[in-house]
Design a protein around this motif. Structure first.
Motif, PDB file in Angstrom:
ATOM      1  N   LEU A  79       0.819  -1.216   0.000  1.00  0.00           N
ATOM      2  CA  LEU A  79       0.000   0.000   0.000  1.00  0.00           C
ATOM      3  C   LEU A  79       0.848   1.260   0.000  1.00  0.00           C
ATOM      4  N   PHE A  80       1.788   1.322   0.915  1.00  0.00           N
ATOM      5  CA  PHE A  80       2.465   2.585   1.195  1.00  0.00           C
ATOM      6  C   PHE A  80       3.838   2.733   0.547  1.00  0.00           C
ATOM      7  N   ASN A  81       4.470   1.614   0.205  1.00  0.00           N
ATOM      8  CA  ASN A  81       5.854   1.691  -0.298  1.00  0.00           C
ATOM      9  C   ASN A  81       6.097   0.642  -1.380  1.00  0.00           C
ATOM     10  N   ASP A  82       5.290   0.666  -2.439  1.00  0.00           N
ATOM     11  CA  ASP A  82       5.440  -0.365  -3.467  1.00  0.00           C
ATOM     12  C   ASP A  82       6.602  -0.079  -4.417  1.00  0.00           C
TER      13      ASP A  82
ATOM     14  N   SER B 259       4.256   3.387  -7.429  1.00  0.00           N
ATOM     15  CA  SER B 259       3.113   4.303  -7.450  1.00  0.00           C
ATOM     16  C   SER B 259       3.579   5.742  -7.253  1.00  0.00           C
TER      17      SER B 259
ATOM     18  N   VAL C  45       3.866   9.363  -5.829  1.00  0.00           N
ATOM     19  CA  VAL C  45       3.759   9.901  -4.475  1.00  0.00           C
ATOM     20  C   VAL C  45       3.711  11.421  -4.547  1.00  0.00           C
TER      21      VAL C  45
ATOM     22  N   THR D 159      -0.213   8.713   5.651  1.00  0.00           N
ATOM     23  CA  THR D 159      -0.316   8.497   4.204  1.00  0.00           C
ATOM     24  C   THR D 159      -1.763   8.253   3.795  1.00  0.00           C
TER      25      THR D 159
ATOM     26  N   VAL E  79      -3.776   6.780   0.624  1.00  0.00           N
ATOM     27  CA  VAL E  79      -3.677   6.016  -0.625  1.00  0.00           C
ATOM     28  C   VAL E  79      -5.023   6.086  -1.329  1.00  0.00           C
ATOM     29  N   GLU E  80      -5.003   6.446  -2.610  1.00  0.00           N
ATOM     30  CA  GLU E  80      -6.247   6.528  -3.384  1.00  0.00           C
ATOM     31  C   GLU E  80      -6.225   5.532  -4.535  1.00  0.00           C
TER      32      GLU E  80
ATOM     33  N   VAL F  99      -0.514   8.738  -2.092  1.00  0.00           N
ATOM     34  CA  VAL F  99      -0.092   7.690  -3.028  1.00  0.00           C
ATOM     35  C   VAL F  99      -1.264   7.387  -3.952  1.00  0.00           C
TER      36      VAL F  99
ATOM     37  N   LYS G 119      -3.026   4.986  -6.754  1.00  0.00           N
ATOM     38  CA  LYS G 119      -3.052   3.632  -7.298  1.00  0.00           C
ATOM     39  C   LYS G 119      -3.993   3.594  -8.500  1.00  0.00           C
TER      40      LYS G 119
ATOM     41  N   THR H 186      -1.581  -3.767  -8.833  1.00  0.00           N
ATOM     42  CA  THR H 186      -2.568  -2.937  -8.138  1.00  0.00           C
ATOM     43  C   THR H 186      -3.913  -3.640  -8.080  1.00  0.00           C
TER      44      THR H 186
END
Length: 252
Positions: free
Chosen positions: A81-84, A87, A89, A98, A100-101, A130, A132, A209
């Motif tokens: 989710l946060f650190n792929d 994506s 940022v 954070t 994430v959308e 972030v 997605k 994703t």
């Protein structure tokens, strides 16, 4: 309030609220069971507000269970989710929380969410964003996402943000012709971007994703993850700000 009711009704309520082992209808005679049912029915008819209260309690329990399950899903998939690593940022990259959308360019509510997210980031100032790409609304959505991801891979994050914003505002039919025109208008290398749209690298990013969305049980856009909270659907900036403050309070 319960003192107003007759003893048989009180007895019935006591049975209803007793532990399972204390309420053994199997040992009642048919007449006793019928009388018990009549007493419960009479009580509920005289006090229908209890049914409403019970439904409200059940809904609260279900919401709490859903929220807990969502938090567990977020924790289990935190890295993706946060650190792929791929994506886009934005917002404050060093923010303490954070957002994430998961979005689709053809989604009306995703478009409505654009100013809300922008206002949230501007007013808060300490939220990392972030994006997605989750194209779920047909071939035009897939084409748009492939174009956006290809732009990021070929031309970088700044170019991606330009294309991302333009696609969310675009109201016409999506095709290679219109995408080339959009790219040319932004001064990008249209040939390189269009050539990369069908690449394995673009397909892999979108596929990852989608797999993540399935794990999180996301079936619609926009969907957000804000800190530890899963937010399914459109929210205003004020609503997201309240949730962000709650998450910060939990984090101490």
């Amino acid at each position: 309030m319960m003192l107003r009711f007759a003893a048989p009704v009180l007895t019935s309520l006591a049975l209803l609220t007793a532990p399972a082992h204390a309420l053994d209808l199997s040992n009642m005679s048919d007449a006793d069971r019928a009388a018990f049912g009549d007493q419960v029915r009479a009580y509920l008819l005289e006090n229908p507000e209890i049914i409403v209260e019970a439904i409200e309690v059940l809904e609260q329990q279900q919401q709490q269970a859903t929220a807990l399950a969502d938090q567990e899903l977020v924790q289990a998939n935190a890295d993706a989710l946060f650190n792929d690593g791929y994506s886009w940022v934005g917002g404050n990259p060093e923010g303490d929380i954070t957002l994430v959308e998961f979005m689709d360019y053809r989604c009306g509510y995703c478009r409505r969410a654009v100013p809300e997210v922008a206002n949230l980031l501007a007013e808060d100032g300490n939220i990392r964003l972030v994006i997605k790409e989750l194209p779920i609304l047909g071939e035009a959505s897939v084409l748009s996402s492939r174009f956006a991801v290809a732009t990021k891979q070929v031309a970088g994050d700044d170019a991606y943000k330009q294309v991302h914003d333009a696609l969310l505002e675009f109201g016409g039919d999506v095709s290679e012709v219109t995408l080339r025109r959009l790219s040319d208008g932004l001064g990008l290398d249209s040939d390189a971007i269009l050539a990369a749209m069908d690449s394995e690298a673009v397909s892999d990013e979108i596929s990852k994703t989608r797999e993540l969305a399935q794990k999180l049980q996301i079936s619609g856009t926009p969907s957000f993850v804000l800190g530890t909270e899963m937010l399914r659907g459109y929210l205003t900036a004020d609503q997201m700000q309240q949730i962000a403050e709650g998450v910060r309070a939990e984090q101490g």
